[in-house]
Every structure is written in C-alpha cells, then in structure tokens.
Design an enzyme around this catalytic site. Sequence first.
Site, PDB file in Angstrom:
ATOM      1  CG  ASP A 124     -35.242   0.695 -68.958  1.00  0.00           C
ATOM      2  OD1 ASP A 124     -34.510   0.749 -67.796  1.00  0.00           O
ATOM      3  OD2 ASP A 124     -35.618   1.821 -69.654  1.00  0.00           O
ATOM      4  CE  LYS A 131     -36.668   3.346 -64.242  1.00  0.00           C
ATOM      5  NZ  LYS A 131     -36.604   4.794 -64.579  1.00  0.00           N
ATOM      6  CG  MET A 191     -45.879   5.173 -68.949  1.00  0.00           C
ATOM      7  SD  MET A 191     -44.395   6.368 -68.266  1.00  0.00           S
ATOM      8  CE  MET A 191     -44.561   7.604 -69.410  1.00  0.00           C
TER       9      MET A 191
END
Length: 475
Positions: A35, A57, A170
Amino acid sequence: MRGQITLIGAGPGEPELLTVKAVRKLQEADAVFYDRLINQDLLNYCSNECEMIDVGKKPKQHKVPQSEIENLIIEKAKEGKRVVRLKSGDPYVFGRGGEEGRKIKENDLEFEVIPGITSAIGGLAYAGIPITHRDFASSFHVITGHLKTEDNQLDWENLAKTEGTLVFLMGMSELETITSQLMKHKKSVETPVAIVRWATRKEQKTVTGTLETICDIAEKAKMTSPSLIVMGDVVTQREHLNFYENRPLFGKRVMIPYTEKKGMTHHLIDAGASVLELPKLTKKITKKTLKLKNTQKIVFLDAESVTHFIEEIKSNKQDIRHFQLVDFVTIGHHTELALNNLGILPSETYATVSDYDLTQKELNNVLFIGEKSYVDQLKEQNDRIHSWTPYETYSKKIENAALEEVDYLYLPSSKAAYYFIKDLTDEQLERLKTKKIMVMGEVTKKVFTTKNIPVIQSEKPSFESVLTKMIEEDM
Ligand code: SAH
C-alpha cells in the site's frame, strides 16, 4: 506454503517494528502487494526474485480499485505463488483486511493473518503518548475520521462524553469538523490534543494543543496526512516519555552500501537514524585455472582470494608446502589475517595496492591474485602483470532518488567504498560531495580522496567513534 495468501500487518513504518513471523513470510514470498503507507525499506526483507506490486492509493485518488487488488492477489495465488499482502499498521484496523480475507476464502484459497502494530497505539508511543494510563485514561477508542456522508456522522454525543483516549485515523481532512462537533457536544475545550504525522518514520512530526487551539496549530505547522489525532490527558505525558524525537540522529537518513554485518546499522537505529542499506554485492566465480610456472612471488589483493587460492590448490591435489620457495605478499589488513589463519606469515605486507611498487623488475615472476576489478586497477598501471582472478563482484545501480534523500553515508570497508564509487555516474559523484561521508580507516578514506571527494574520518576505528563523530557533525 504455495498458493497461500498472507495478510501482513507491517506496523507504522519503522522496519524493525515488524513481527518475526512477518519478516520470515516476506523473505519467503514470491509476490508482495503493498500500500501507499508502506515504508519501502520494508521491501528489503524480500528476496531479489520476489515480485513487488504497488497497489497504493492516494487519498481520494484510487490507484487500483479494491476489487481489482483482490483479483490480482487471487490470480497470483492461483499460479501457485506464495503471496503477501502487506498492509500498514494492523490489517484489521481500518485496513479492509476482513474484506480481503473473505474474498480469498470464497475463492477456496488458503489465507492467514499476521497482526501488526497499529499506528493508533505504536505510532502514539513513538510520540511519547501512552494510549492508556492509570491516572488519565482507562479506555481508548480508535475512530475513523473518514466521515462518509452528512447523515452518516459519528455518534458525537457519546464520543464527547467518554473519559477514555480518542484516536482518530484518516482524520486530517475532517479535523475542523471533528473538533467543532466534540466542542458542540460539550467535550472540554481544554482537552489536550496531539497530532502525530508519519509516526515512527524519519518524517515524524508532532504538534500539541487543546481541542480549541489544535486546528490553528496544525494549519500553521502544515500538518498533513497521514497523521494520528489523539485527544485526552495522556497527551500530557509526552513531555516525560518522548524518547524517539529526542534521539541525536532523529530525522537523519544514512546510507550504508554493501554491508554484510549489522553492527553499525543497529548503532544508528538506536541513535534515531533511518538507515538505508544497499543490497550486498553479488559474486560470480570465474572458472579460470591457476597457472603457476615460474612464480616466485604471489601477491594477494583481497582476503576472499586467499580462500579461492586454497580451494584451487586443493582441487589440484596440491599441498601448501609445495609453495615453500614462493614469497607470499598481502595487500590490506584483512588479507594478511586470512593468510595468518592458514598459518602463513606473509614476507611483505602493504596497506593498499598503490603502496606496491609495480615498476619492480622481477614482475615477470610475480602473480597477482584478486577480485577482477582489483586486478584491472593494477593493469591500468602496467598491463604486463600476470594475474589470476578467481571471482568477480557486481553491484546494483544506485538510484538518484535514494542518494538524494541521504544526509550521511557510512562506508563499512574500502571494498564497499571502491564498488560504490565505481558504479556512480559523474553527476552522482558531484552530488556525493554535498553529503557527509563517514569512514573509519585510512584505506577507505583514500578511495574517496583520490577522487577529490571529502570524507569525515572517525577518531578511532569503532562504531561508537563513528557515531560520536556523526552526532558532533550534526550539531
Ligand atoms: N491499518 C492501519 C490504519 C490504516 S488507515 C493501522 O493499523 O495503523 C490509514 C490511517 O492510519 C492514516 O490516514 C493515518 O491516520 C493512520 N496512520 C497509519 N500509519 C501512520 C503513521 N505512520 N503515522 C501517522 N498516522 C498513520
């Protein structure tokens, strides 16, 4: 196991924060999917043959869609490969590990999970914040700050009431909403808050404030994702427990080319540095036979060639006593030791090749034995020399980007220095002059100074001494 998929938690970033099992599985892997948040240094645990697939991503910019990632992983496993899916932190903490696991099982493939240190706990620890503390917090809540839609908001009322530590992942793009909602629901404006960016990495940065002030503070400090947002009285412990950011080489990147031993690496990591080890040199044994007609003197150029020499004479059914009338000469300390270990005292020893006088007239009866590029170096001075090159060494190309981010280089041996410089482009050699290059010995120093590249030599030939010098340089 072939055809198996292992979901690995890579921890928050520092390469040594992997589990022992994770390291083994990375070493065994045929393919690794990783990732965006994965520290690329972790991929150094993989074998040279392992295929590395970046499915990272960026926020709001899906590089490879989740379903496609799952299909790619499954496809590889069906080819009979040992597949690793490397995820930051722990795979089951906002990592979609559960989804991927189920999809794998639906495809009748074997799968296993190796838990990792979640950034929510380990990342905070590296900022000096314990997630619980007897006096300050008896529970903690790890919450996603990725707030989907207006009507799918968090239960702000309950969150505001809880006495435990709150950790948002996040959450950076929603920092304003998170803090204002909590204040609106009567969480004390004085609640201590910290934001930790890139925890456990050399880019780690922490700011602290209160629920009321943190938005401004974060904006001024240009805090970006990925960051942890932590709220609660445990934040106050940072002033006592901040071990990592206070280390003398914290934030520094050190490159160690071609090291075979970990001694210096461990010293540097413990001093807070981030270490990039370049892969070991690869060797190729050449099949040339050793010819010893009128040889009166053998000059060994490196330690390994001594071993190859002994192997060669053994395979010719010869005995070392056969060479009673031959003078043995060594270049370099390690070469001398290698000969001593065989019970042989060289008749002459030289620190470097350049100390050996190639104009001596009896050169005809001298045989130089050494790695090919050492011999080539001599041939540049006198192409008539006789030689035997039992092996050759190759190194991987040095990436510009890797060299750019480096603050220090440490050269573990003259051999490493020699191969490192040999493969650099002229432009890279120029860039090298702007870096701090640490060496222990005279011979290693000479490899650089003959190319007009300045180096910093430690006072003594010890890891501690190199480290002390680096810390002094940094002040
Ligand atoms: N599974 C991961 C979390 C994935 S969600 C874990 O257990 O840690 C991604 C979020 O995790 C990021 O947006 C950030 O909030 C947090 N994060 C992960 N690694 C981090 C790090 N090294 N430093 C700060 N935050 C990190």
